[in-house]
Design an enzyme around this catalytic site. Structure first.
Site, PDB file in Angstrom:
ATOM      1  N   CYS A  70       2.804  -4.917   6.705  1.00 43.34           N
ATOM      2  CA  CYS A  70       2.564  -4.671   5.284  1.00 43.34           C
ATOM      3  C   CYS A  70       3.833  -4.178   4.593  1.00 43.34           C
ATOM      4  O   CYS A  70       4.874  -4.023   5.218  1.00 43.34           O
ATOM      5  CB  CYS A  70       1.454  -3.630   5.119  1.00 43.34           C
ATOM      6  N   HIS A 120       0.821  -1.211   0.000  1.00 42.67           N
ATOM      7  CA  HIS A 120       0.000   0.000   0.000  1.00 42.67           C
ATOM      8  C   HIS A 120       0.854   1.259   0.000  1.00 42.67           C
ATOM      9  O   HIS A 120       2.054   1.216   0.260  1.00 42.67           O
ATOM     10  CB  HIS A 120      -0.974   0.018   1.184  1.00 42.67           C
TER      11      HIS A 120
END
Length: 175
Positions: A150, A128
């Site tokens: 992440c 992301h």
């Protein structure tokens, strides 16, 4: 004292504006005619994400990882980024960060290992951009590992990855 405070405030604002403009190219340039990636490679130690075609990297990006990046993700909350072979299986244009591509963690082995230890394997591992509203800090924030596991890139880079990586693209995450 007041002048020193004003000077510091001015310096912080100038730095923020510089970082913003260093990472704000026109959207038309974001989705430049990049070839579609056949696979994605993340090398955690290098802090790099590579888009691959014919087995060769054609684009690379600096990344930030989880706050405890060494080793394979073991359980929910350990702030590790998983290692192994997965698939980028779906995307979220409305995530808490600027665009996101889901990594298919946990797989069957990950679930079995976590179950054997009596813990949850966690999930929702994504590639992301920056947290919504903080994209202007992108280059500055990328200097340290700040995610919960992440793989983070700047918003500009996420736009490129978003357009070059279709759902179903394999991803290998190496130590």
């Amino acid at each position: 004292m007041r002048y020193r405070l004003l000077a510091i405030l001015f310096l912080v604002l100038a730095l923020g504006v510089g970082v913003y403009f260093a990472d704000s190219r026109l959207p038309a340039l974001l989705a430049e005619e990049l070839p579609q990636a056949e696979s994605v490679l993340v090398v955690k130690e290098e802090r790099k994400l590579y888009l691959l075609r014919d087995g060769e990297p054609y684009r690379e990006y600096g990344i930030a990882l989880g706050g405890n990046p060494a080793g394979h993700k073991q359980e929910e909350g350990d702030q590790r980024t998983p290692e192994g072979d997965y698939v980028l299986d779906w995307r979220n244009p409305n995530s808490m960060a600027h665009l996101s591509l889901h990594v298919s963690y946990p797989n069957e082995d990950d679930r079995a290992q976590a179950e054997a230890r009596g813990v949850s394997p966690g999930g929702m591992i994504m590639i992301h951009g920056q947290r919504n509203g903080f994209g202007w800090l992108g280059r500055l924030v990328q200097r340290w590992d700040w995610t919960d596991g992440c793989i983070a890139v700047t918003n500009v880079e996420m736009e490129e990855i978003w357009h070059a990586v279709p759902n179903g693209t394999p991803i290998r995450i190496e130590p």
